[in-house]
Design an enzyme around this catalytic site. Structure first.
Site, PDB file in Angstrom:
ATOM      1  N   CYS A  69      12.127  -1.363   1.353  1.00  0.00           N
ATOM      2  CA  CYS A  69      12.062  -0.174   0.492  1.00  0.00           C
ATOM      3  C   CYS A  69      10.817  -0.192  -0.402  1.00  0.00           C
ATOM      4  O   CYS A  69      10.097  -1.174  -0.490  1.00  0.00           O
ATOM      5  CB  CYS A  69      13.320  -0.093  -0.360  1.00  0.00           C
ATOM      6  SG  CYS A  69      13.427  -1.414  -1.584  1.00  0.00           S
ATOM      7  N   ALA A  90      10.534  -2.934  -3.011  1.00  0.00           N
ATOM      8  CA  ALA A  90      10.079  -4.204  -2.434  1.00  0.00           C
ATOM      9  C   ALA A  90       8.552  -4.221  -2.356  1.00  0.00           C
ATOM     10  O   ALA A  90       7.914  -5.225  -2.675  1.00  0.00           O
ATOM     11  CB  ALA A  90      10.686  -4.415  -1.048  1.00  0.00           C
ATOM     12  N   ARG A 128       9.719 -14.243  -1.274  1.00  0.00           N
ATOM     13  CA  ARG A 128       8.482 -13.916  -0.580  1.00  0.00           C
ATOM     14  C   ARG A 128       7.501 -15.080  -0.479  1.00  0.00           C
ATOM     15  O   ARG A 128       6.466 -14.966   0.137  1.00  0.00           O
ATOM     16  CB  ARG A 128       7.837 -12.682  -1.215  1.00  0.00           C
ATOM     17  CG  ARG A 128       6.788 -12.061  -0.319  1.00  0.00           C
ATOM     18  CD  ARG A 128       6.486 -10.657  -0.744  1.00  0.00           C
ATOM     19  NE  ARG A 128       5.155 -10.261  -0.343  1.00  0.00           N
ATOM     20  CZ  ARG A 128       4.081 -10.367  -1.111  1.00  0.00           C
ATOM     21  NH1 ARG A 128       4.159 -10.881  -2.326  1.00  0.00           N
ATOM     22  NH2 ARG A 128       2.914  -9.969  -0.671  1.00  0.00           N
ATOM     23  N   HIS A 154       3.525   0.163  -2.334  1.00  0.00           N
ATOM     24  CA  HIS A 154       2.157  -0.358  -2.487  1.00  0.00           C
ATOM     25  C   HIS A 154       1.312   0.649  -3.248  1.00  0.00           C
ATOM     26  O   HIS A 154       0.586   0.304  -4.164  1.00  0.00           O
ATOM     27  CB  HIS A 154       1.478  -0.569  -1.128  1.00  0.00           C
ATOM     28  CG  HIS A 154       2.170  -1.534  -0.226  1.00  0.00           C
ATOM     29  ND1 HIS A 154       2.150  -1.396   1.133  1.00  0.00           N
ATOM     30  CD2 HIS A 154       2.870  -2.654  -0.478  1.00  0.00           C
ATOM     31  CE1 HIS A 154       2.812  -2.393   1.678  1.00  0.00           C
ATOM     32  NE2 HIS A 154       3.264  -3.174   0.731  1.00  0.00           N
TER      33      HIS A 154
HETATM   34 FE1  CFM Z   1       0.000  -6.726   3.622  1.00  0.00          FE
HETATM   35 FE2  CFM Z   1       1.479  -7.499   5.373  1.00  0.00          FE
HETATM   36 FE3  CFM Z   1       2.402  -6.255   3.176  1.00  0.00          FE
HETATM   37 FE4  CFM Z   1       1.336  -8.756   3.041  1.00  0.00          FE
HETATM   38 FE5  CFM Z   1       3.873  -9.836   3.277  1.00  0.00          FE
HETATM   39 FE6  CFM Z   1       3.959  -8.569   5.631  1.00  0.00          FE
HETATM   40 FE7  CFM Z   1       4.906  -7.322   3.473  1.00  0.00          FE
HETATM   41 MO1  CFM Z   1       6.131  -9.367   4.501  1.00  0.00          MO
HETATM   42  S1  CFM Z   1      -0.027  -8.665   4.604  1.00  0.00           S
HETATM   43  S2  CFM Z   1       1.118  -7.049   1.801  1.00  0.00           S
HETATM   44  S3  CFM Z   1       2.113 -10.639   2.290  1.00  0.00           S
HETATM   45  S4  CFM Z   1       1.334  -5.508   4.810  1.00  0.00           S
HETATM   46  S5  CFM Z   1       4.382 -10.579   5.147  1.00  0.00           S
HETATM   47  S6  CFM Z   1       2.377  -8.061   7.199  1.00  0.00           S
HETATM   48  S7  CFM Z   1       5.640  -7.353   5.401  1.00  0.00           S
HETATM   49  S8  CFM Z   1       5.525  -8.953   2.344  1.00  0.00           S
HETATM   50  S9  CFM Z   1       4.342  -5.497   2.484  1.00  0.00           S
HETATM   51  C1  HCA Z   2       9.660  -7.376   2.004  1.00  0.00           C
HETATM   52  C2  HCA Z   2       9.224  -8.807   1.942  1.00  0.00           C
HETATM   53  C3  HCA Z   2       9.017  -9.448   3.290  1.00  0.00           C
HETATM   54  C4  HCA Z   2      10.326  -9.699   4.006  1.00  0.00           C
HETATM   55  C5  HCA Z   2      10.186 -10.712   5.084  1.00  0.00           C
HETATM   56  C6  HCA Z   2      11.200 -10.798   6.178  1.00  0.00           C
HETATM   57  C7  HCA Z   2       8.302 -10.782   3.039  1.00  0.00           C
HETATM   58  O1  HCA Z   2       9.324  -6.648   2.930  1.00  0.00           O
HETATM   59  O2  HCA Z   2      10.309  -6.973   1.073  1.00  0.00           O
HETATM   60  O3  HCA Z   2      11.862  -9.812   6.511  1.00  0.00           O
HETATM   61  O4  HCA Z   2      11.303 -11.880   6.731  1.00  0.00           O
HETATM   62  O5  HCA Z   2       7.264 -11.004   3.601  1.00  0.00           O
HETATM   63  O6  HCA Z   2       8.835 -11.596   2.271  1.00  0.00           O
HETATM   64  O7  HCA Z   2       8.193  -8.642   4.087  1.00  0.00           O
END
Ligand code: CFM
Ligand code: HCA
Length: 534
Positions: free
Chosen positions: A51, A54, A85, A185
């Site tokens: 969401c 998050a 995370r 984001h």
């Molecule tokens: Fe960029 Fe990502 Fe994301 Fe990320 Fe992450 Fe991710 Fe995420 Mo999980 S690099 S910031 S550190 S888009 S692993 S592939 S899904 S938290 S929102």
């Molecule tokens: C998020 C965080 C997450 C979840 C990872 C997962 C992360 O999307 O809220 O489902 O294993 O990197 O911690 O993407």
């Protein structure tokens, strides 16, 4: 591949099949077909997505260690996001502020939902201030806050004034604000830009000063990048936001370049800082040894300094042999194997570089929540339709700062850099790099993931915790590219070595052959033609 596509959608009701077909694309790197992305998930489909809250609180703000992040909402929203995370941090001394291990919540109860929660929020801000005297307190709205209309911004302003020496600001990042984490984001970028960047005007020192955007220090990734920057003589002014502090971010406008690792989560910041302060941005990638070398060369080219270029070459020459030695040992065992990557909004692209260094092919990949530009490249930006969901998120009106706008490069200098092949303010996306006829799937559903595995039987599947054990029960190792399965770092030269070793251990582990996958069990009729796969 077109048969595979049919197979993935044939069980869906006609309307759903029609919608999903637009997000399941057979790649052609020459033409780059359009991918439907950043649209609502069909209700009832098991998605990998999370969401907005998050994306805002967990992803962008979470890694800065000296902000007290208070979640305004029911306790579950905090509890299930507490330290999950794996963003690491390294305070300079034991006395430095570090709130990352804490979990701050207003713990809304039914009474607050019915009669409003602002009073409770202000009490929570005061309590956090009295306990810690932090430089900054950020407030994050969860779904009920928006539904009942609590004004977190007014409460923050009131408390900021009352407390005097503490910067308090709020985020309307209710979970439902957008179709995924991605909305969060954008909301986070807006808030950090408005309330933090530019607050501290201490000139930063160093000859080559940059900010690293979109690197969140998962598994210590930022530590390895910091090590390399230090070795080549690059000053990291601010990191957004792995291993960062409030002071760094407030001072970020004094750097001369922004380099962007995760384009999806922070491209807004790059654009806004360019408009307001005149700092160009460049897409780089420190995932993969070759990509790391290439990115360092790009940075040296941008600064255009011969000494820096020589230093970069010396560091690459020093670091490469140990990487090569490990590849040479492992490659015979990994070469020719196949991988699938379905992760977030950038890693499904970046980690393909590490797999190709291991001689492995990515047969299918996709993001959970990226936009068309992350697939097709930023050239498609003008063609992206603005829908009701994207309209929901504020686009800040940014103008040049009367005092601090200072173009770091003239138009002519930027043109000259572009002529040299440097992509300034650009990103060409994932598809250009993937092979012809590989599959690109946006917002992969659980059903589709099972089908893909049955059909292709990849040697490794990369995703997150929700997918991990289901996939492994099918006899396919799953590498978590979010938490790294508690391994890492995977960036830079040292990180590449860690990754090669971890993948070797997984794809060559005989244990997977001991598991009977559903299609191997007698009489279930799920045996799909391996002949689809060419
Ligand atoms: Fe960029 Fe990502 Fe994301 Fe990320 Fe992450 Fe991710 Fe995420 Mo999980 S690099 S910031 S550190 S888009 S692993 S592939 S899904 S938290 S929102
Ligand atoms: C998020 C965080 C997450 C979840 C990872 C997962 C992360 O999307 O809220 O489902 O294993 O990197 O911690 O993407």
């Amino acid at each position: 591949p077109s048969q595979v596509r049919e197979e993935l959608i044939q069980k869906y009701p006609a309307k759903v099949a029609k919608k999903r077909a637009k997000s399941i694309i057979i790649n052609d790197p020459e033409i780059i077909p359009e991918v439907q992305a950043n649209v609502r998930t069909v209700p009832g489909i098991i998605t990998q997505r999370g969401c907005s809250y998050a994306g805002c609180k967990g992803v962008v703000l979470g890694p800065t260690r000296d902000i007290v992040n208070i979640v305004h909402g029911p306790i579950g929203c905090s509890f299930y996001a507490w330290l999950t995370r794996r963003n690491q941090t390294r305070p300079e001394t034991l006395l430095d502020e570090n709130y990352i291990p804490y979990c701050f919540s207003t713990d809304m109860q039914e009474e607050n939902i019915v009669f409003g929660g602002e009073k409770k929020l202000k009490i929570a801000i005061q309590e956090a201030y009295d306990l810690f005297h932090p430089k900054s307190i950020a407030i994050f709205s969860t779904c009920p806050v928006g539904l009942i209309g609590d004004d977190v911004h007014a409460a923050s302003r009131e408390m900021k004034e009352k407390l005097g020496d503490c910067n308090v600001f709020g985020f309307s990042c209710e979970g439902y604000r957008g179709v995924s984490q991605s909305a969060g984001h954008h909301i986070a970028n807006n808030g950090v830009f408005k309330h933090m960047v530019g607050r501290n005007n201490t000139p930063s020192v160093g000859k080559f000063k940059l900010n690293l955007l979109g690197e969140y220090n998962i598994g210590g990734d930022a530590f390895e990048i910091e090590r390399i920057f230090k070795k080549v003589g690059i000053t990291l002014v601010a990191s957004f936001s792995g291993n960062s502090t409030v002071g760094q971010i407030e001072n970020a406008h004094t750097a001369d370049l922004n380099v962007i690792l995760c384009h999806r989560s922070i491209n807004y910041m790059g654009d806004m800082m360019e408009t307001k302060y005149g700092i160009p941005w460049m897409k780089i990638n420190f995932v993969g040894a070759e990509s790391t070398a290439k990115s360092l060369r790009k940075i040296a080219e941008y600064f255009g300094d011969e000494e820096l270029k020589a230093k970069v070459e010396a560091v690459i020459a020093e670091e490469t042999p140990k990487v090569k030695a490990v590849i040479e040992e492992i490659l015979p065992r990994t070469k020719g194997k196949t991988a699938m990557l379905f992760v977030g909004g950038s890693r499904a692209h970046h980690y393909q570089d590490l797999f190709s260094e291991l001689g492995m092919t990515t047969v299918a990949a996709g993001y959970e929540f990226a936009h068309r530009d992350d697939y097709e490249g930023r050239d498609v930006l003008p063609k992206i339709k603005i829908d009701a969901d994207s309209k929901n998120i504020e686009e800040l009106k940014v103008v040049a700062d009367p005092d601090f706008f200072n173009p770091r490069k003239t138009e002519a200098e930027l043109e000259a850099l572009k002529e040299k092949g440097l992509e300034i303010n650009g990103y060409s996306g994932m598809m250009k790099q993937m092979t012809s006829k590989s599959l690109v799937v946006d917002d992969l559903s659980h059903y589709e993931s099972e089908k893909l595995i049955e059909i292709y039987k990849p040697d490794i599947f990369c995703a997150g915790i929700k997918e991990k054990y289901v996939v492994q029960k099918m006899g396919i190792p799953l590498k978590q590219l979010h938490s790294y399965d508690y391994g890492g770092p995977y960036t830079g030269f040292e990180g590449a070595i860690n990754f090669y070793r971890d993948i070797d251990r997984m794809v060559n582990n005989p244990v997977w052959k001991l598991i009977k996958a559903p299609w191997e069990k007698a009489g279930n009729g799920a045996g799909l033609a391996a002949s689809y796969v060419t």
